[in-house]
Write a protein that holds these residues in place. Sequence first.
Motif, PDB file in Angstrom:
ATOM      1  N   HIS A 154      55.029  84.350  31.247  1.00 26.33           N
ATOM      2  CA  HIS A 154      56.343  85.012  31.244  1.00 26.33           C
ATOM      3  C   HIS A 154      56.554  85.957  32.423  1.00 26.33           C
ATOM      4  O   HIS A 154      57.642  86.495  32.612  1.00 26.33           O
ATOM      5  CB  HIS A 154      56.528  85.791  29.946  1.00 26.33           C
ATOM      6  N   LEU A 155      55.527  86.154  33.236  1.00 30.71           N
ATOM      7  CA  LEU A 155      55.605  87.156  34.315  1.00 30.71           C
ATOM      8  C   LEU A 155      56.220  86.543  35.586  1.00 30.71           C
ATOM      9  O   LEU A 155      55.614  86.519  36.649  1.00 30.71           O
ATOM     10  CB  LEU A 155      54.222  87.735  34.590  1.00 30.71           C
ATOM     11  N   HIS A 156      57.458  86.091  35.451  1.00 30.37           N
ATOM     12  CA  HIS A 156      58.138  85.369  36.534  1.00 30.37           C
ATOM     13  C   HIS A 156      58.385  86.235  37.769  1.00 30.37           C
ATOM     14  O   HIS A 156      58.539  85.705  38.866  1.00 30.37           O
ATOM     15  CB  HIS A 156      59.489  84.837  36.051  1.00 30.37           C
ATOM     16  N   GLU A 157      58.441  87.559  37.594  1.00 33.03           N
ATOM     17  CA  GLU A 157      58.753  88.453  38.708  1.00 33.03           C
ATOM     18  C   GLU A 157      57.509  88.994  39.407  1.00 33.03           C
ATOM     19  O   GLU A 157      57.620  89.790  40.350  1.00 33.03           O
ATOM     20  CB  GLU A 157      59.605  89.628  38.209  1.00 33.03           C
ATOM     21  N   LEU A 158      56.337  88.575  38.961  1.00 35.58           N
ATOM     22  CA  LEU A 158      55.093  89.121  39.505  1.00 35.58           C
ATOM     23  C   LEU A 158      54.951  88.814  40.984  1.00 35.58           C
ATOM     24  O   LEU A 158      55.129  87.677  41.422  1.00 35.58           O
ATOM     25  CB  LEU A 158      53.897  88.542  38.736  1.00 35.58           C
ATOM     26  N   ARG A 159      54.636  89.859  41.773  1.00 29.63           N
ATOM     27  CA  ARG A 159      54.421  89.713  43.223  1.00 29.63           C
ATOM     28  C   ARG A 159      52.936  89.782  43.579  1.00 29.63           C
ATOM     29  O   ARG A 159      52.482  89.114  44.486  1.00 29.63           O
ATOM     30  CB  ARG A 159      55.162  90.817  43.988  1.00 29.63           C
ATOM     31  N   ILE A 160      52.195  90.646  42.859  1.00 32.14           N
ATOM     32  CA  ILE A 160      50.774  90.849  43.155  1.00 32.14           C
ATOM     33  C   ILE A 160      49.974  90.688  41.863  1.00 32.14           C
ATOM     34  O   ILE A 160      50.277  91.331  40.857  1.00 32.14           O
ATOM     35  CB  ILE A 160      50.521  92.248  43.748  1.00 32.14           C
ATOM     36  N   GLN A 175      51.414  78.462  37.106  1.00 33.96           N
ATOM     37  CA  GLN A 175      52.562  77.663  37.531  1.00 33.96           C
ATOM     38  C   GLN A 175      53.905  78.374  37.398  1.00 33.96           C
ATOM     39  O   GLN A 175      54.857  78.045  38.115  1.00 33.96           O
ATOM     40  CB  GLN A 175      52.618  76.328  36.762  1.00 33.96           C
ATOM     41  N   ASN A 176      54.020  79.345  36.505  1.00 34.54           N
ATOM     42  CA  ASN A 176      55.295  80.051  36.331  1.00 34.54           C
ATOM     43  C   ASN A 176      55.443  81.274  37.239  1.00 34.54           C
ATOM     44  O   ASN A 176      56.508  81.889  37.280  1.00 34.54           O
ATOM     45  CB  ASN A 176      55.471  80.489  34.877  1.00 34.54           C
ATOM     46  N   LEU A 177      54.404  81.607  37.972  1.00 35.70           N
ATOM     47  CA  LEU A 177      54.438  82.803  38.828  1.00 35.70           C
ATOM     48  C   LEU A 177      55.023  82.441  40.189  1.00 35.70           C
ATOM     49  O   LEU A 177      54.393  82.616  41.232  1.00 35.70           O
ATOM     50  CB  LEU A 177      53.040  83.400  38.964  1.00 35.70           C
ATOM     51  N   THR A 178      56.243  81.964  40.176  1.00 34.85           N
ATOM     52  CA  THR A 178      56.844  81.379  41.376  1.00 34.85           C
ATOM     53  C   THR A 178      57.196  82.401  42.447  1.00 34.85           C
ATOM     54  O   THR A 178      57.489  82.023  43.582  1.00 34.85           O
ATOM     55  CB  THR A 178      58.101  80.585  41.004  1.00 34.85           C
ATOM     56  N   ASN A 179      57.167  83.684  42.118  1.00 27.35           N
ATOM     57  CA  ASN A 179      57.456  84.729  43.105  1.00 27.35           C
ATOM     58  C   ASN A 179      56.192  85.436  43.596  1.00 27.35           C
ATOM     59  O   ASN A 179      56.284  86.419  44.331  1.00 27.35           O
ATOM     60  CB  ASN A 179      58.417  85.761  42.511  1.00 27.35           C
ATOM     61  N   LEU A 180      55.036  84.922  43.195  1.00 33.75           N
ATOM     62  CA  LEU A 180      53.781  85.578  43.540  1.00 33.75           C
ATOM     63  C   LEU A 180      53.535  85.541  45.044  1.00 33.75           C
ATOM     64  O   LEU A 180      53.587  84.483  45.672  1.00 33.75           O
ATOM     65  CB  LEU A 180      52.621  84.903  42.807  1.00 33.75           C
ATOM     66  N   LEU A 181      53.244  86.713  45.626  1.00 30.37           N
ATOM     67  CA  LEU A 181      52.997  86.833  47.062  1.00 30.37           C
ATOM     68  C   LEU A 181      51.526  87.090  47.386  1.00 30.37           C
ATOM     69  O   LEU A 181      51.050  86.714  48.457  1.00 30.37           O
ATOM     70  CB  LEU A 181      53.845  87.971  47.646  1.00 30.37           C
ATOM     71  N   GLU A 182      50.820  87.735  46.464  1.00 25.85           N
ATOM     72  CA  GLU A 182      49.416  88.061  46.708  1.00 25.85           C
ATOM     73  C   GLU A 182      48.592  87.723  45.464  1.00 25.85           C
ATOM     74  O   GLU A 182      48.939  88.124  44.354  1.00 25.85           O
ATOM     75  CB  GLU A 182      49.252  89.550  47.034  1.00 25.85           C
ATOM     76  N   LEU A 183      47.484  87.005  45.685  1.00 30.92           N
ATOM     77  CA  LEU A 183      46.586  86.633  44.599  1.00 30.92           C
ATOM     78  C   LEU A 183      45.160  86.954  45.040  1.00 30.92           C
ATOM     79  O   LEU A 183      44.662  86.407  46.022  1.00 30.92           O
ATOM     80  CB  LEU A 183      46.725  85.141  44.295  1.00 30.92           C
ATOM     81  N   TRP A 184      44.525  87.850  44.293  1.00 30.45           N
ATOM     82  CA  TRP A 184      43.192  88.332  44.650  1.00 30.45           C
ATOM     83  C   TRP A 184      42.214  87.943  43.551  1.00 30.45           C
ATOM     84  O   TRP A 184      42.269  88.456  42.440  1.00 30.45           O
ATOM     85  CB  TRP A 184      43.221  89.854  44.843  1.00 30.45           C
ATOM     86  N   LEU A 185      41.303  87.017  43.884  1.00 32.63           N
ATOM     87  CA  LEU A 185      40.376  86.460  42.900  1.00 32.63           C
ATOM     88  C   LEU A 185      38.926  86.519  43.384  1.00 32.63           C
ATOM     89  O   LEU A 185      38.079  85.755  42.934  1.00 32.63           O
ATOM     90  CB  LEU A 185      40.745  85.008  42.592  1.00 32.63           C
ATOM     91  N   GLY A 186      38.632  87.423  44.302  1.00 34.64           N
ATOM     92  CA  GLY A 186      37.275  87.541  44.823  1.00 34.64           C
ATOM     93  C   GLY A 186      36.270  87.941  43.755  1.00 34.64           C
ATOM     94  O   GLY A 186      36.614  88.513  42.720  1.00 34.64           O
ATOM     95  N   ARG A 187      35.020  87.585  43.988  1.00 32.55           N
ATOM     96  CA  ARG A 187      33.911  87.944  43.094  1.00 32.55           C
ATOM     97  C   ARG A 187      34.117  87.434  41.670  1.00 32.55           C
ATOM     98  O   ARG A 187      34.093  88.180  40.704  1.00 32.55           O
ATOM     99  CB  ARG A 187      33.679  89.464  43.097  1.00 32.55           C
TER     100      ARG A 187
END
Length: 330
Positions: A154-160, A175-187
């Motif tokens: 439901h977090l359609h507006e998430l940017r980070i 798949q629904n995070l269509t506005n996501l600009l930054e994704l940090w998945l290290g470690r």
Amino acid sequence: MEKSEENKGDFEGGEVEGDESVDLTSFQLHDLEEIDLPLSLVELDLTANRLSVLDPRIGLLSKLKRLCLRQNLFDDVGVQPISYWDAISALNELVLRDNKLTRIPDVSIFKSLLVFDLAFNEIPSLNGLSKVPSTLHELYVSKNEVTKMEELDHLHELRILELGSNRLRVMENLQNLTNLLELWLGRNRIRTVNLCGLKCIKKLSLQSNRLISMMGFEDCVALEELYLSHNGILKMEGLSTLVNLRVLDISSNKIMAVNDIENLTRLEDLWLNDNQIASLDGIDLAVAGAREKLSAIYLERNPCAKLPNYATILRNFFPNLQQIDSEWFS
């Protein structure tokens, strides 16, 4: 309550200067009994104290937009009152980083929440995220014990989205995070790239995972920064479409040759150190598109870095280099 001598001058008589913002960072407070909390407060920062119980007066601050409880001693029971303090339901930013939480608190009353920070706690699951308002722009849950990416739909507006330093094995439910600009998945413990069709990502980190392949980024044409260091990647591939890439970090892998980036005309920083690149032959062609743009290249601790005139060769290839490894040029 006894105040330390070094902080006493900052709030004599429990008063803090400024009606709209109160910053009590590092006062080592155990409670707020001597602190004046004016009803006009817009921002309250209680970072680095010894608080474990929420002062009920906080629940009366109807104008409050930002509440920072970072680096305290709050557990799940300690933060529970915030879930029903309707008077502060207009909060935009809630920071609970670096406490003792083991679950995501109910923040469903905050209908305008933009930033929610739960990093550096002891949370094993994202259960509870479904109650976080869909207005959210930034979510930080790094350095916890999360094992599954869930309740994000439901977090359609998430940017980070920051989920680094957890126990994730699979990239999923994005798949629904269509506005996501930054994704940090290290470690984490991720073996395969799966961006679930997302195409707007500009910054992506999968450092210190278990990747052996770079495939999976081909459709992320908006990518500007890609961090893949400390994996087991064998070959540079799947990069030719990333024409907006400015920073590429694939250091500390098992790469033997530079490939698939000759068309990346915006590349400025290229991190290739701690790999198995034996020769500089052909590297000028491999990075031809960025010949004029490249300003920093890292190749130290590769066999090729031991070659005579190593730095001179690179500067001849890339005339606008400002940095080779740790050496800067004017």
